[in-house]
Design a protein around this motif. Structure first.
Motif, short mmCIF file in Angstrom:
data_model
loop_
_atom_site.label_atom_id
_atom_site.label_comp_id
_atom_site.label_asym_id
_atom_site.label_seq_id
_atom_site.Cartn_x
_atom_site.Cartn_y
_atom_site.Cartn_z
N ARG A 1 24.91 -19.29 107.83
CA ARG A 1 25.25 -19.62 109.23
C ARG A 1 24.18 -20.60 109.72
NH1 ARG A 1 28.62 -16.34 112.29
NH2 ARG A 1 27.30 -16.67 114.12
N ILE A 2 24.56 -21.86 109.78
CA ILE A 2 23.62 -22.93 110.09
C ILE A 2 23.85 -23.39 111.52
CG2 ILE A 2 22.71 -25.15 109.36
CD1 ILE A 2 22.52 -22.94 107.27
N TRP A 3 22.81 -23.24 112.34
CA TRP A 3 22.86 -23.71 113.73
C TRP A 3 22.13 -25.05 113.82
CZ3 TRP A 3 25.66 -20.93 117.23
CH2 TRP A 3 25.95 -19.59 116.90
N GLY A 4 22.71 -25.99 114.57
CA GLY A 4 22.07 -27.29 114.71
C GLY A 4 22.93 -28.22 115.55
N TYR A 5 22.44 -29.43 115.70
CA TYR A 5 23.15 -30.43 116.48
C TYR A 5 23.97 -31.33 115.54
CZ TYR A 5 20.25 -28.76 120.28
OH TYR A 5 19.65 -27.97 121.22
N ASP A 6 24.56 -32.39 116.08
CA ASP A 6 25.52 -33.19 115.32
C ASP A 6 24.94 -33.71 114.01
OD1 ASP A 6 27.26 -32.75 117.35
OD2 ASP A 6 27.04 -34.72 118.29
N SER A 7 23.72 -34.22 114.05
CA SER A 7 23.14 -34.80 112.84
C SER A 7 22.95 -33.74 111.75
CB SER A 7 21.78 -35.45 113.17
OG SER A 7 20.89 -34.48 113.73
N ALA A 8 22.56 -32.52 112.15
CA ALA A 8 22.38 -31.45 111.17
C ALA A 8 23.71 -31.03 110.57
CB ALA A 8 21.69 -30.24 111.83
N MET A 9 24.76 -31.00 111.41
CA MET A 9 26.07 -30.63 110.89
C MET A 9 26.59 -31.68 109.91
SD MET A 9 26.79 -27.70 112.30
CE MET A 9 25.03 -27.38 112.04
N ASN A 10 26.39 -32.93 110.25
CA ASN A 10 26.86 -34.01 109.39
C ASN A 10 26.10 -34.01 108.07
OD1 ASN A 10 26.67 -37.17 108.56
ND2 ASN A 10 28.62 -36.71 109.57
N TYR A 11 24.79 -33.78 108.13
CA TYR A 11 24.00 -33.77 106.90
C TYR A 11 24.35 -32.54 106.05
CZ TYR A 11 20.06 -33.81 103.71
OH TYR A 11 19.30 -33.81 102.57
N THR A 12 24.61 -31.41 106.70
CA THR A 12 25.00 -30.21 105.95
C THR A 12 26.29 -30.46 105.18
OG1 THR A 12 23.94 -28.75 107.57
CG2 THR A 12 25.63 -27.78 106.16
N LEU A 13 27.22 -31.17 105.81
CA LEU A 13 28.49 -31.47 105.14
C LEU A 13 28.27 -32.39 103.94
CD1 LEU A 13 31.61 -31.47 105.01
CD2 LEU A 13 31.56 -33.39 106.62
N THR A 14 27.56 -33.47 104.14
CA THR A 14 27.41 -34.46 103.06
C THR A 14 26.48 -33.97 101.95
OG1 THR A 14 25.63 -35.52 104.34
CG2 THR A 14 27.86 -36.40 104.60
N SER A 15 25.69 -32.92 102.21
CA SER A 15 24.79 -32.42 101.17
C SER A 15 25.44 -31.36 100.29
CB SER A 15 23.53 -31.83 101.82
OG SER A 15 23.85 -30.72 102.64
N LEU B 1 15.54 -26.72 117.06
CA LEU B 1 16.78 -27.22 116.48
C LEU B 1 16.85 -28.73 116.54
CD1 LEU B 1 19.56 -24.71 117.65
CD2 LEU B 1 18.49 -24.93 115.41
N SER B 2 16.12 -29.32 117.47
CA SER B 2 16.15 -30.78 117.57
C SER B 2 15.53 -31.43 116.33
CB SER B 2 15.39 -31.24 118.82
OG SER B 2 14.03 -30.79 118.77
N LEU B 3 14.67 -30.70 115.60
CA LEU B 3 14.04 -31.22 114.39
C LEU B 3 14.74 -30.71 113.13
CD1 LEU B 3 10.29 -30.71 115.38
CD2 LEU B 3 11.69 -32.77 115.66
N PHE B 4 15.71 -29.84 113.28
CA PHE B 4 16.36 -29.24 112.12
C PHE B 4 17.37 -30.21 111.52
CE2 PHE B 4 19.81 -26.55 110.35
CZ PHE B 4 19.08 -25.95 109.34
N ARG B 5 17.30 -30.41 110.20
CA ARG B 5 18.14 -31.39 109.53
C ARG B 5 19.29 -30.77 108.77
NH1 ARG B 5 14.22 -34.41 105.70
NH2 ARG B 5 13.70 -32.22 105.33
N GLY B 6 19.10 -29.57 108.23
CA GLY B 6 20.17 -28.96 107.45
C GLY B 6 19.62 -28.07 106.35
N LEU B 7 20.38 -27.95 105.26
CA LEU B 7 20.02 -27.04 104.19
C LEU B 7 18.68 -27.34 103.56
CD1 LEU B 7 23.46 -26.63 102.36
CD2 LEU B 7 22.31 -24.99 103.85
N ASP B 8 18.28 -28.59 103.54
CA ASP B 8 16.98 -28.94 102.95
C ASP B 8 15.82 -28.30 103.68
OD1 ASP B 8 17.25 -30.34 100.62
OD2 ASP B 8 17.59 -32.26 101.59
N ASP B 9 15.99 -28.01 104.97
CA ASP B 9 14.92 -27.38 105.74
C ASP B 9 14.87 -25.87 105.52
OD1 ASP B 9 14.27 -29.81 106.70
OD2 ASP B 9 15.08 -29.51 108.72
N ILE B 10 15.89 -25.32 104.89
CA ILE B 10 15.96 -23.87 104.66
C ILE B 10 15.66 -23.51 103.22
CG2 ILE B 10 17.52 -21.89 104.61
CD1 ILE B 10 18.90 -22.94 107.03
N LEU B 11 16.25 -24.24 102.29
CA LEU B 11 16.06 -23.94 100.87
C LEU B 11 14.69 -24.40 100.40
CD1 LEU B 11 19.59 -24.86 99.52
CD2 LEU B 11 18.70 -22.61 100.12
N PRO B 12 14.18 -23.80 99.34
CA PRO B 12 12.85 -24.18 98.83
C PRO B 12 12.82 -25.63 98.38
CG PRO B 12 13.60 -22.10 97.87
CD PRO B 12 14.77 -22.69 98.59
#
Length: 562
Positions: free
Chosen positions: A405-419, A345-356
């Motif tokens: 359901r996206i699990w992650g830390y602050d940066s991933a949550m913030n990037y998920t919102l802005t994306s 999770l420390s390397l997880f950024r958000g939706l871009d890491d999940i979607l193709p």
């Protein structure tokens, strides 16, 4: 008298004789007591004979009354509309519907046999009533009867957690295995010692469900169904595994794999899925795959699943989700549920890491872009070492389009919102709800990015925000089509709410001037405002807002302008 009338006389005679003998025994005791008192003679014998005749007459009268009452009840049953107007086939269908809607089970179905003779005849002439058998709860004698009453109808066999006092499962396994050629579905849950069922030749089996089947998990290479794959259409495996190279994965319409180590890399799973081009539902939950050292999403072979309408990828590593979605060519009405796992999770950024990748995202994007309603909620972590959670629900006409359901830390949550609206476009989106934006460490600039990416929003609901975020909505620069605004659980001042409404709403009362200094071309005016659990709201402020809007909702009551 006719023979049909004479057939009841033996029973009447036996009843009368029994009562007379009972009378004689009691009368003999009375006679002995009278003899000891010296009162014997012809009168005593006449009394005895009279008593016997009265007893016999009473017995005949009682028996006749009971017999007539039973005949009247039976005759009334045959005169009811159910029996006079409905054919037996329709009554049989009604019994099947009762069983399918209420799940009576074998024991409950026996009640049909005890209503009337007609019900018994119809029920026993309806083989489908008796074709569902739970061998872990059914006595062997009843199992034999069910197999006999079901005749040649395909069987639905279940074996769930048996009761502690029930030890007949082994006997039922033997009985059921003799009819393996009739199996239509086989459901085994948490039961060991029934391996022989999986060794049987089942040429008509369409549904196979194995839940927590530990013996299969311990011996994954075991040959099943005598090496001849039945025409299975629905396969459910939880806590156990069948090798992905098995022919049981061919021709499926539903595939459910959960809580298992597949002993294969993701490419092997894709090949197993490819063997079922008519697949309609795919569910993968907490499965472990071997990582492929040469994994390259841009060179992944695509498989066409044009009948697929539902995909659930639950608690899987982000790279596994990304790879599977990169391979699928699906119809535009696909419903997707995704939940990433807790690996890296420390390397997880958000939706871009999940979607193709963007070059392979179009088939999935066609499905996600259908949403006209979106709710995004953020949940704070209860401990410092726990990750945060972002839940995203997208619907179209109240039907599910996607669930993330996206699990992650602050940066991933913030990037998920802005994306939002950027990773995949949502041009049809009309309604947006954002919950607990402060948990995502959202700044006014982040909220402005969201609003800029989703200009088609007409209804906006904000739960847990502040004046700094709401200041983005002043004027029509962002969300120019906004007509309905809902604010909940937020700390806002009276002056700010009035200022916000004045900047987006037009005065509706006759004689009042337009409070907007300028209105963007094509912009819509705010029509309604809802305030719930917001401090600082007063009846006086609501009265002011009523003069500006067509509808104001406050948790103190409804306020509609006069």
């Amino acid at each position: 008298m006719e023979n049909t009338q004479l057939k009841d006389l033996p029973q009447l005679a036996r009843t009368s004789t029994d009562l007379v003998h009972h009378h004689d025994r009691h009368h003999s005791l009375d006679t002995q007591s009278q003899a000891s008192a010296g009162s014997t003679g012809p009168c005593a014998n006449m009394d005895t004979e009279t008593g016997r005749l009265w007893v016999a007459a009473g017995a005949a009268e009682d028996w006749t009354a009971r017999r007539l009452a039973a005949l009247r009840r039976r005759h009334q049953n045959y005169l009811t509309p159910l029996y006079r107007h409905l054919p037996n086939e329709l009554i049989s269908y009604i019994l099947e519907l009762v069983d399918s809607n209420h799940g009576l089970g074998a024991i409950g179905l026996l009640a049909f046999l005890q209503v009337t003779n007609l019900w018994r005849e119809i029920a026993l002439a309806t083989p489908r009533l008796w074709a569902r058998i739970n061998i872990s709860h059914t006595p062997p004698a009843l199992t034999e009867a069910l197999l006999r009453w079901s005749k040649h109808t395909p069987l639905d066999i279940m074996c769930t957690f048996p009761r502690p006092s029930f030890d007949h499962t082994a006997r039922n396994v033997i009985l059921i295995s003799l009819h393996a050629d009739r199996w239509r579905s086989l459901h085994l849950c948490g039961v060991d010692g029934v391996d022989s069922l999986l060794q049987s030749y089942a040429p008509r089996l369409e549904v196979l469900s194995l839940d927590r089947f530990t013996s299969l998990w311990l011996a994954p290479r075991k040959v099943i169904f005598s090496g001849a794959a039945p025409p299975i259409r629905e396969l459910f495996l939880v806590g156990g595994v069948i090798p992905l190279s098995s022919p049981v994965y061919s021709g499926l319409t539903r595939l459910h794999l959960g809580c298992a180590y597949l002993d294969s890399h993701v490419g092997g799973l894709i090949l197993a899925i490819e063997a079922s081009p008519g697949l309609q539902s795919l569910h993968l939950d907490q499965i472990a795959l071997e990582p492929s050292p040469t994994l390259d999403h841009t060179r992944t072979k695509s498989i066409s699943l044009l009948h697929l309408v539902k995909v659930d990828l639950i608690h899987l590593p982000a790279w596994t989700i990304r790879h599977i979605l990169s391979c699928l060519i699906t119809p535009p009405n696909l419903a997707i549920t995704i939940s990433n796992g807790f690996e890296d999770l420390s390397l997880f950024r958000g939706l871009d890491d999940i979607l193709p990748p963007s070059t392979q995202r179009e088939p999935i994007t066609q499905s996600l872009s259908r949403a006209d309603k979106l709710k995004v909620s953020f949940h704070a972590r209860s401990h410092a070492w726990l990750s945060q959670l972002c839940q995203m629900h997208g619907d179209v006409s109240s039907a599910c389009v996607f669930r993330f359901r996206i699990w992650g830390y602050d940066s991933a949550m913030n990037y998920t919102l802005t994306s939002l609206g950027c990773v995949f476009p949502m041009p049809r989106l009309k309604s947006l709800a954002l919950v607990n934006l402060l948990c995502a460490a959202a700044s006014p600039a982040d909220f402005a990015t969201v609003c800029n990416n989703l200009p088609s929003i007409e209804e906006l609901a904000l739960d847990g925000c502040n004046e700094a975020l709401l200041s983005i909505l002043l004027g029509h620069q962002y969300l120019p089509r906004l007509q309905a605004l809902s604010i909940e659980n937020s700390q806002v001042s009276e002056e700010f709410i009035v200022q916000l409404v004045e900047s987006r709403a037009k005065a509706t009362r006759e004689g009042e001037t337009d409070m907007l200094s300028s209105v963007c071309v094509g912009a819509e005016l705010l029509q309604s405002l809802s305030l719930t659990k917001c401090r600082g709201v007063t009846p006086e402020m609501v009265s002011t807002l009523e003069r500006l809007l067509n509808k104001v909702v406050w948790d103190g009551g409804y306020y509609v302008p006069r």
